[in-house]
Design a protein around this motif. Structure first.
Motif, PDB file in Angstrom:
ATOM      1  N   PRO A 237       0.799  -1.236   0.000  1.00 46.61           N
ATOM      2  CA  PRO A 237       0.000   0.000   0.000  1.00 46.61           C
ATOM      3  C   PRO A 237       0.827   1.280   0.000  1.00 46.61           C
ATOM      4  O   PRO A 237       0.438   2.270  -0.626  1.00 46.61           O
ATOM      5  N   LYS A 238       1.969   1.261   0.651  1.00 41.65           N
ATOM      6  CA  LYS A 238       2.775   2.493   0.705  1.00 41.65           C
ATOM      7  C   LYS A 238       3.369   2.829  -0.659  1.00 41.65           C
ATOM      8  O   LYS A 238       3.496   3.993  -1.019  1.00 41.65           O
ATOM      9  N   ARG A 239       3.708   1.813  -1.445  1.00 37.81           N
ATOM     10  CA  ARG A 239       4.214   2.058  -2.799  1.00 37.81           C
ATOM     11  C   ARG A 239       3.129   2.681  -3.678  1.00 37.81           C
ATOM     12  O   ARG A 239       3.387   3.595  -4.435  1.00 37.81           O
ATOM     13  N   PHE A 240       1.906   2.160  -3.560  1.00 40.58           N
ATOM     14  CA  PHE A 240       0.800   2.729  -4.333  1.00 40.58           C
ATOM     15  C   PHE A 240       0.476   4.132  -3.822  1.00 40.58           C
ATOM     16  O   PHE A 240       0.161   5.027  -4.612  1.00 40.58           O
ATOM     17  N   ALA A 241       0.530   4.337  -2.518  1.00 41.39           N
ATOM     18  CA  ALA A 241       0.218   5.646  -1.937  1.00 41.39           C
ATOM     19  C   ALA A 241       1.196   6.715  -2.418  1.00 41.39           C
ATOM     20  O   ALA A 241       0.825   7.882  -2.567  1.00 41.39           O
ATOM     21  N   ALA A 242       2.431   6.319  -2.692  1.00 43.27           N
ATOM     22  CA  ALA A 242       3.429   7.287  -3.170  1.00 43.27           C
ATOM     23  C   ALA A 242       3.038   7.861  -4.530  1.00 43.27           C
ATOM     24  O   ALA A 242       3.444   8.972  -4.883  1.00 43.27           O
ATOM     25  N   ALA A 243       2.229   7.141  -5.295  1.00 42.57           N
ATOM     26  CA  ALA A 243       1.821   7.611  -6.620  1.00 42.57           C
ATOM     27  C   ALA A 243       0.684   8.627  -6.545  1.00 42.57           C
ATOM     28  O   ALA A 243       0.406   9.319  -7.529  1.00 42.57           O
ATOM     29  N   ILE A 244       0.030   8.728  -5.410  1.00 39.59           N
ATOM     30  CA  ILE A 244      -1.117   9.625  -5.280  1.00 39.59           C
ATOM     31  C   ILE A 244      -0.622  11.053  -5.088  1.00 39.59           C
ATOM     32  O   ILE A 244       0.263  11.314  -4.258  1.00 39.59           O
ATOM     33  N   PRO A 245      -1.175  11.980  -5.854  1.00 39.08           N
ATOM     34  CA  PRO A 245      -0.733  13.378  -5.720  1.00 39.08           C
ATOM     35  C   PRO A 245      -0.900  13.874  -4.279  1.00 39.08           C
ATOM     36  O   PRO A 245      -1.846  13.488  -3.584  1.00 39.08           O
ATOM     37  N   PRO A 246       0.007  14.736  -3.819  1.00 37.03           N
ATOM     38  CA  PRO A 246      -0.030  15.201  -2.426  1.00 37.03           C
ATOM     39  C   PRO A 246      -1.301  15.975  -2.074  1.00 37.03           C
ATOM     40  O   PRO A 246      -1.660  16.066  -0.914  1.00 37.03           O
TER      41      PRO A 246
ATOM     42  N   HIS B  90       0.741  11.936 -11.996  1.00 39.23           N
ATOM     43  CA  HIS B  90       1.684  12.313 -10.937  1.00 39.23           C
ATOM     44  C   HIS B  90       2.903  11.388 -10.938  1.00 39.23           C
ATOM     45  O   HIS B  90       4.047  11.839 -10.790  1.00 39.23           O
ATOM     46  N   LEU B  91       2.664  10.107 -11.141  1.00 40.24           N
ATOM     47  CA  LEU B  91       3.752   9.132 -11.175  1.00 40.24           C
ATOM     48  C   LEU B  91       4.687   9.406 -12.352  1.00 40.24           C
ATOM     49  O   LEU B  91       5.902   9.360 -12.214  1.00 40.24           O
ATOM     50  N   ALA B  92       4.106   9.718 -13.517  1.00 44.35           N
ATOM     51  CA  ALA B  92       4.924   9.959 -14.712  1.00 44.35           C
ATOM     52  C   ALA B  92       5.685  11.280 -14.636  1.00 44.35           C
ATOM     53  O   ALA B  92       6.841  11.352 -15.060  1.00 44.35           O
TER      54      ALA B  92
ATOM     55  N   ALA C 176      11.334   2.503 -15.743  1.00 41.05           N
ATOM     56  CA  ALA C 176      10.122   2.779 -14.970  1.00 41.05           C
ATOM     57  C   ALA C 176       9.473   4.081 -15.424  1.00 41.05           C
ATOM     58  O   ALA C 176       8.246   4.169 -15.542  1.00 41.05           O
ATOM     59  N   ARG C 177      10.287   5.081 -15.698  1.00 40.73           N
ATOM     60  CA  ARG C 177       9.741   6.365 -16.159  1.00 40.73           C
ATOM     61  C   ARG C 177       9.092   6.201 -17.532  1.00 40.73           C
ATOM     62  O   ARG C 177       8.008   6.719 -17.778  1.00 40.73           O
TER      63      ARG C 177
ATOM     64  N   TRP D  79       5.062   6.785 -18.536  1.00 39.92           N
ATOM     65  CA  TRP D  79       4.564   7.638 -19.627  1.00 39.92           C
ATOM     66  C   TRP D  79       3.734   6.837 -20.627  1.00 39.92           C
ATOM     67  O   TRP D  79       2.733   7.319 -21.135  1.00 39.92           O
ATOM     68  N   VAL D  80       4.142   5.612 -20.897  1.00 38.22           N
ATOM     69  CA  VAL D  80       3.381   4.751 -21.809  1.00 38.22           C
ATOM     70  C   VAL D  80       2.023   4.427 -21.191  1.00 38.22           C
ATOM     71  O   VAL D  80       1.018   4.296 -21.888  1.00 38.22           O
ATOM     72  N   ARG D  81       1.984   4.317 -19.887  1.00 37.50           N
ATOM     73  CA  ARG D  81       0.733   3.993 -19.190  1.00 37.50           C
ATOM     74  C   ARG D  81      -0.344   5.041 -19.425  1.00 37.50           C
ATOM     75  O   ARG D  81      -1.534   4.728 -19.448  1.00 37.50           O
TER      76      ARG D  81
END
Length: 185
Positions: A68-77, A126-128, A145-146, A150-152
């Protein structure tokens, strides 16, 4: 009505009904829409990729609980309670994945998946765009990963289109007139 999965048998006493009526491929029509209004794959094969879609979302949903913490890092602040949002989206993915796999719940679940994909798009952007990936992967894989992030972004449109195939919104149901046709009296 005949079962499209097996050719008709000469001896009707040996015919086995489908074990789950919600999984039956029976249909009165040949326009790509089953009797319940769900869309089969084009070409009338009767084979649906919805169970594959469902399994994909169930696995992705489970992953939300494993990291969950890895996914949470992708969420905008600017979004509140990121870990809670991760759990919420994980639950949604699991339930919608199961739902899209079942004919009875395929249409509303497909709409739910499309809405979920729209809802999580800000996290993908946000992740990209951000430096989040630097904290999530080693320097050795940061470039890959970057690029994947972007492809995502455009791939999200493909996933939404795939989900919308199962909403049946663009399909004509049996007995409904085509555009420009007058209804039968």
């Amino acid at each position: 009505m005949t079962d499209r999965r097996e050719p008709p048998s000469e001896d009707a006493s040996t015919a086995q009904p489908p074990s789950d009526p919600s999984d039956s491929d029976e249909s009165d029509n040949t326009d790509g829409v089953t009797g319940a209004g769900e869309v089969d794959e084009p070409g009338g094969s009767g084979r649906s990729l919805a169970p594959l879609m469902g399994a994909t979302y169930v696995v992705a949903g489970i992953a939300h609980f494993l990291a969950p913490k890895r996914f949470a890092a992708a969420i905008p602040p600017s979004f509140p309670r990121p870990v809670a949002l991760v759990y919420l989206s994980g639950i949604a993915e699991i339930l919608l994945g199961i739902g899209v796999s079942l004919r009875r719940t395929r249409r509303p679940s497909a709409w739910g998946i499309a809405a979920l994909l729209v809802a999580v798009f800000p996290a993908n952007v946000h992740l990209a765009r951000g430096d989040v990936l630097d904290d999530l992967v080693s320097d050795r894989f940061a470039g890959v990963a970057r690029l994947a992030a972007w492809v995502r972004l455009p791939f999200q449109g493909v996933l939404i289109a795939w989900a919308l195939r199962y909403t049946g919104s663009g399909e004509r149901r049996a007995g409904e007139p085509e555009a420009g046709e007058r209804p039968a009296d």
